[in-house]
Design a protein around this motif. Sequence first.
Motif, PDB file in Angstrom:
ATOM      1  N   THR A 240     -13.444  -0.492  -3.489  1.00  0.00           N
ATOM      2  CA  THR A 240     -12.447  -1.114  -4.361  1.00  0.00           C
ATOM      3  C   THR A 240     -11.098  -0.444  -4.105  1.00  0.00           C
ATOM      4  N   GLU A 241     -10.046  -1.232  -4.261  1.00  0.00           N
ATOM      5  CA  GLU A 241      -8.716  -0.752  -3.911  1.00  0.00           C
ATOM      6  C   GLU A 241      -7.808  -0.723  -5.136  1.00  0.00           C
ATOM      7  N   TYR A 242      -6.776   0.113  -5.040  1.00  0.00           N
ATOM      8  CA  TYR A 242      -5.706   0.065  -6.026  1.00  0.00           C
ATOM      9  C   TYR A 242      -4.954  -1.257  -5.867  1.00  0.00           C
ATOM     10  N   ALA A 243      -4.375  -1.734  -6.961  1.00  0.00           N
ATOM     11  CA  ALA A 243      -3.511  -2.909  -6.869  1.00  0.00           C
ATOM     12  C   ALA A 243      -2.391  -2.608  -5.874  1.00  0.00           C
ATOM     13  N   PHE A 244      -2.117  -3.555  -4.989  1.00  0.00           N
ATOM     14  CA  PHE A 244      -1.133  -3.306  -3.935  1.00  0.00           C
ATOM     15  C   PHE A 244       0.281  -3.450  -4.482  1.00  0.00           C
ATOM     16  N   ARG A 245       1.141  -2.519  -4.033  1.00  0.00           N
ATOM     17  CA  ARG A 245       2.562  -2.580  -4.358  1.00  0.00           C
ATOM     18  C   ARG A 245       3.315  -2.317  -3.065  1.00  0.00           C
ATOM     19  N   ALA A 246       4.016  -3.313  -2.557  1.00  0.00           N
ATOM     20  CA  ALA A 246       4.714  -3.177  -1.280  1.00  0.00           C
ATOM     21  C   ALA A 246       5.784  -2.101  -1.352  1.00  0.00           C
ATOM     22  N   SER A 247       6.085  -1.501  -0.215  1.00  0.00           N
ATOM     23  CA  SER A 247       7.094  -0.447  -0.172  1.00  0.00           C
ATOM     24  C   SER A 247       8.444  -0.991  -0.635  1.00  0.00           C
ATOM     25  N   THR A 248       9.190  -0.133  -1.292  1.00  0.00           N
ATOM     26  CA  THR A 248      10.492  -0.529  -1.825  1.00  0.00           C
ATOM     27  C   THR A 248      11.429  -0.988  -0.718  1.00  0.00           C
ATOM     28  N   GLU A 249      11.442  -0.285   0.403  1.00  0.00           N
ATOM     29  CA  GLU A 249      12.338  -0.659   1.500  1.00  0.00           C
ATOM     30  C   GLU A 249      12.035  -2.059   2.007  1.00  0.00           C
ATOM     31  N   TYR A 250      10.756  -2.363   2.140  1.00  0.00           N
ATOM     32  CA  TYR A 250      10.335  -3.678   2.631  1.00  0.00           C
ATOM     33  C   TYR A 250      10.717  -4.785   1.652  1.00  0.00           C
TER      34      TYR A 250
ATOM     35  N   ILE B 183      10.092  -1.733   9.456  1.00  0.00           N
ATOM     36  CA  ILE B 183       9.977  -1.442   8.017  1.00  0.00           C
ATOM     37  C   ILE B 183       8.685  -2.061   7.489  1.00  0.00           C
ATOM     38  N   PRO B 184       7.609  -1.279   7.316  1.00  0.00           N
ATOM     39  CA  PRO B 184       6.325  -1.818   6.856  1.00  0.00           C
ATOM     40  C   PRO B 184       6.239  -1.967   5.331  1.00  0.00           C
ATOM     41  N   ALA B 185       5.417  -2.920   4.915  1.00  0.00           N
ATOM     42  CA  ALA B 185       5.111  -3.084   3.489  1.00  0.00           C
ATOM     43  C   ALA B 185       4.079  -2.075   3.027  1.00  0.00           C
ATOM     44  N   GLY B 186       3.167  -1.711   3.930  1.00  0.00           N
ATOM     45  CA  GLY B 186       2.082  -0.814   3.568  1.00  0.00           C
ATOM     46  C   GLY B 186       0.751  -1.527   3.514  1.00  0.00           C
ATOM     47  N   ASN B 187      -0.301  -0.755   3.343  1.00  0.00           N
ATOM     48  CA  ASN B 187      -1.668  -1.277   3.341  1.00  0.00           C
ATOM     49  C   ASN B 187      -2.352  -0.973   2.013  1.00  0.00           C
ATOM     50  N   LEU B 188      -3.480  -1.618   1.802  1.00  0.00           N
ATOM     51  CA  LEU B 188      -4.284  -1.313   0.623  1.00  0.00           C
ATOM     52  C   LEU B 188      -4.763   0.129   0.673  1.00  0.00           C
ATOM     53  N   ARG B 189      -4.895   0.748  -0.487  1.00  0.00           N
ATOM     54  CA  ARG B 189      -5.404   2.116  -0.582  1.00  0.00           C
ATOM     55  C   ARG B 189      -6.682   2.120  -1.421  1.00  0.00           C
ATOM     56  N   THR B 190      -7.675   2.822  -0.931  1.00  0.00           N
ATOM     57  CA  THR B 190      -8.977   2.847  -1.596  1.00  0.00           C
ATOM     58  C   THR B 190      -8.897   3.604  -2.914  1.00  0.00           C
ATOM     59  N   ARG B 191      -9.444   2.974  -3.949  1.00  0.00           N
ATOM     60  CA  ARG B 191      -9.562   3.636  -5.252  1.00  0.00           C
ATOM     61  C   ARG B 191     -10.905   4.323  -5.377  1.00  0.00           C
ATOM     62  N   SER B 192     -11.959   3.588  -5.016  1.00  0.00           N
ATOM     63  CA  SER B 192     -13.315   4.121  -5.087  1.00  0.00           C
ATOM     64  C   SER B 192     -14.213   3.272  -4.203  1.00  0.00           C
ATOM     65  N   ASN B 193     -14.858   3.901  -3.230  1.00  0.00           N
ATOM     66  CA  ASN B 193     -15.769   3.216  -2.333  1.00  0.00           C
ATOM     67  C   ASN B 193     -15.101   2.000  -1.691  1.00  0.00           C
TER      68      ASN B 193
END
Length: 489
Positions: free
Chosen positions: A87-97, A75-85
Motif C-alpha cells: 500500500t502506498e501513501y497518497a501521491f503528492r506531485a513535487s512542488t516544482e513540477y 523536473i520530475p513529479a515523483g513516484n509513489l512511496r510505500t506506506r506498508s507492504n
Amino acid sequence: MTEQQPAPENPEGDEPIKQRKNGLYPAVSDELAENMKSGWADTELRDLQPIPQAAETARRRAELSARFPGERLVIPAGNLRTRSNDTEYAFRASTEYVYLTGDQTQDGVLVLEPTGPESHTATLYLLPRSDRENGEFWLDGQGELWVGRRHSLTEAELLLGLPAKDVRELADALREATGPVRNVRGHDAGIEAALTDKVTAERDEELRVFISEQRLVKDAFEIGELQKAVDSTVRGFEDVVKVLDKAEATSERYIEGTFFLRARVEGNDIGYGSICAAGPHATTLHWVRNDGPVRSGELLLLDAGVETHTLYTADVTRTLPVNGTYTELQRKIYDAVYEAQEAGIAAVVPGAKYRDFHDAAQRVLAEKLVEWGLVEGPVERVLELGLQRRWTLHGTGHMLGLDVHDCAVARTETYVDGVLEPGMVLTVEPGLYFQADDTTVPEEYRGIGVRIEDDILVTEDGNRNLSAGLPRTSADVEAWMAALKGAQG
C-alpha cells in the motif's frame, strides 16, 4: 481492500506484470486474457479545455528557459512511496513540477529541451492509458481498473497546453542525451539514475533554487487559490468550534478529524499535519499527535490549513478558550500576542525588509515579558541577547504558497535578507509558550501556549489579510464562539 490477481507473461515481450505471491487465482487462462482485450467502449475525451493556470505555467516555463539557455532541464513529479507492504501513501506531485505544469500525476516528468542557444521546447512525459493488450489495465496494481482512469496523452496535451509523450521511454532517451543537463533531485530515482553521469549536485541545486525564487511573488491565479484555501480554512475552524463539546468527550482527534473533513470536501487535503493542541500541548510547536484530552477552562491552539485542488495551502492559527471564555491570565497572554501580531502585520508593506515584521512582533513580546517581570530588562538588552526566545521560540512567519513553508531553498539574500514586494504572501504568527516544566515563570503561567497566525498578501500600498474572516481580538473570538454555539442550539 481487494487483491490483484496473477498475470500472464506480457505478449509483447516486455517484463511480465508483477504477480502477488499469495493471490487466490494461480493463473489467468488464455481464454480469459483474450476476452479481457475487447468489448470496451471508446472513452476518449475530445472537448477538453485548458486548465485555468495554463497561461501562467507557460509563462513560468519561459522564465525558466531564459535563465538556463542551451541546457536540458528535467523536473520530475515523483513516484509513489510505500506506506506498508503493497500500500502506498497518497501521491503528492513535487512542488516544482506542479508550479511549471499544473499537472499532478505520478511518474510525470517535464523536460525542457534546448532548441538553440536561447530557447527550449517543453515536453511532458506521462504514463499513457493502461494497455489492454497485455492485461496491464486489470492485472497490474496500478492498472486503471484498480486505481482509476488516467488521461490519455492527447487529453493531457489539451489540458496542459504542451506536447505529451510516454514517460516509459524517457530514461533511455536521457541516457543517450548529450550536452549540459540539470535535474530537480529527490523525486524520481529512475530519472536520477539515467542522468547520474551528466549532472552535478551544485548545478542541480541552482535549478531548484531558481524555481524556488520564481515562486516568491505570486501571480493572480495563485493569489486566488490561496484565498480559496483560506476561505475553506475559515469554515473548517467554524466546524471545530461547533463540536468542541464532542472533543471534550473524546480527544484532540475529534478536532483533527472535523477539520480534515472540511479539507477533503472542499479541497485536496490538509496542507500539513493539523496541530490540534489543547492545554499544555499548545506549548509544543508542532504537536501533531493530537491524542490528548480537551478540557473546559484550558486553551486550544488550532494551527491548520486546507490545501486546494491545485495544491495551494492556507496556514492559520487561532488559540481558543475551550469553554468560550478566556480566564484573566489567558486573556493577558493572548492580548499580548495579538498586540505583537498587530505590530508585525503593520510592518508588512512593499519595500520593507522581510525581517521587519519579525523584529516588530518580537519587540512587543519582549516588552511584555519585561513588564511582567519574567525577564530582566531593559528591552534592548533582551532583544540583543535573544532572551525572549525562551518563550517566543520561533520566527514570526514564512512565505506561503504551494508549500506551507514556501520558497524554502531560495537564497538567503532574496528571502530573509530580501525586501517585500507586491504579490508576496507570508504568514505573521507570533506566539508565547510557557512550558509546563518551566520553573522560571510563576506556576499559573505554566502550560499556557498562545499563537495567532494570519496569511498576509503584500499589496501595492500595504497589505491585505487573506484570513480576516476569522476574528483575532480576544473579545471578538469569544463573541464568535458564542454565536456559533448559539447557532447550534
